[in-house]
Design a protein around this motif. Structure first.
Motif, PDB file in Angstrom:
ATOM      1  N   GLU A 219     -26.268 -20.598  94.622  1.00 37.65           N
ATOM      2  CA  GLU A 219     -26.772 -20.408  93.455  1.00 37.65           C
ATOM      3  C   GLU A 219     -28.302 -20.540  93.393  1.00 37.65           C
ATOM      4  N   ASP A 220     -28.841 -21.243  94.395  1.00 35.77           N
ATOM      5  CA  ASP A 220     -30.323 -21.699  94.291  1.00 35.77           C
ATOM      6  C   ASP A 220     -31.278 -20.631  94.128  1.00 35.77           C
ATOM      7  N   VAL A 221     -32.125 -20.817  93.148  1.00 31.03           N
ATOM      8  CA  VAL A 221     -33.207 -19.907  93.044  1.00 31.03           C
ATOM      9  C   VAL A 221     -34.618 -20.598  92.984  1.00 31.03           C
ATOM     10  N   THR A 222     -35.583 -20.153  93.789  1.00 31.85           N
ATOM     11  CA  THR A 222     -36.694 -20.568  94.018  1.00 31.85           C
ATOM     12  C   THR A 222     -37.965 -19.651  93.470  1.00 31.85           C
ATOM     13  N   ILE A 223     -39.010 -20.358  92.928  1.00 28.91           N
ATOM     14  CA  ILE A 223     -40.013 -19.545  92.368  1.00 28.91           C
ATOM     15  C   ILE A 223     -41.420 -20.179  93.205  1.00 28.91           C
ATOM     16  N   ALA A 224     -42.128 -19.232  93.535  1.00 22.23           N
ATOM     17  CA  ALA A 224     -43.416 -19.779  94.203  1.00 22.23           C
ATOM     18  C   ALA A 224     -44.227 -20.702  93.507  1.00 22.23           C
ATOM     19  N   PHE A 225     -44.447 -21.996  94.066  1.00 25.51           N
ATOM     20  CA  PHE A 225     -45.077 -22.888  93.433  1.00 25.51           C
ATOM     21  C   PHE A 225     -46.515 -22.569  92.950  1.00 25.51           C
ATOM     22  N   ASP A 226     -47.086 -21.849  93.631  1.00 27.52           N
ATOM     23  CA  ASP A 226     -48.498 -21.532  93.582  1.00 27.52           C
ATOM     24  C   ASP A 226     -48.753 -20.116  92.839  1.00 27.52           C
ATOM     25  N   ASP A 227     -47.513 -19.481  92.237  1.00 26.93           N
ATOM     26  CA  ASP A 227     -47.567 -18.366  91.847  1.00 26.93           C
ATOM     27  C   ASP A 227     -48.597 -18.271  90.540  1.00 26.93           C
TER      28      ASP A 227
END
Length: 183
Positions: free
Chosen positions: A142-150
């Motif tokens: 269930e892990d979702v990651t968004i670019a920290f530098d978006d």
């Protein structure tokens, strides 16, 4: 211990302990079920505690869970961090709102992050120890990651980023994640 609403993120709370200091050092309560309950948070819902230790400049995030999401209590027990929460709940009055707050071992304040919000932080000191108390057992599927530098997130990380995990470095942008989540 005092609980306050955090207006930038609907449902978020900041728990600030009352330290007792003398010549030996200090003592404070970092969790109180009664205070949590009075702030509208079920203290019995939390099922797992974890700890991360980071060196100065490390960024961890932006993370969330799909499905039912994951509520968490986050506290910097040693050092200092720049903590970030982004509201990704489409029905929330603070949808896409962002909260940036410093948490430190000096204050021992705890931030309640509601389910459906992305969370991340940067270590401002080395080391910085961060404890997490989550309301569901972790399921990596269930892990979702968004670019920290978006650029769409526009997070003003206060230090140059010294290190991130491979998962965080290769994460998609916010727009792609919102499509995946159906938001």
């Amino acid at each position: 211990m005092k609980a306050t609403h955090v207006p930038e993120i609907a449902g978020a709370r900041l728990f600030e302990p009352t330290p007792h200091t003398d010549a030996r050092g200090s003592f404070c309560r970092t969790f109180d079920a009664g205070v949590a309950r009075s702030a509208g948070i079920d203290p019995d819902a939390f099922v797992q505690d974890s700890l991360s230790r980071s060196v100065r400049g490390v960024v961890r995030g932006m993370h969330l869970r799909s499905g039912a999401g994951e509520a968490k209590l986050v506290r910097c027990s040693y050092g200092r961090i720049f903590d970030v929460v982004v509201d990704l709940r489409p029905d929330s009055p603070t949808y896409l709102g962002r909260l940036c707050v410093e948490l430190s071992g000096e204050t021992q304040a705890t931030l309640y992050v509601p389910a459906g919000c992305a969370h991340g932080f940067q270590a401002l000191t080395g080391p910085a120890d961060v404890s997490y108390r989550i309301d569901r057992p972790h399921d990596p599927a269930e892990d979702v990651t968004i670019a920290f530098d978006d650029p769409e997130l526009g997070i003003p990380w206060p230090l140059p980023v010294t290190s991130v995990s491979r998962r965080d470095r290769e994460a998609p942008g916010l727009s792609d994640v919102l499509k995946r989540l159906g938001s």
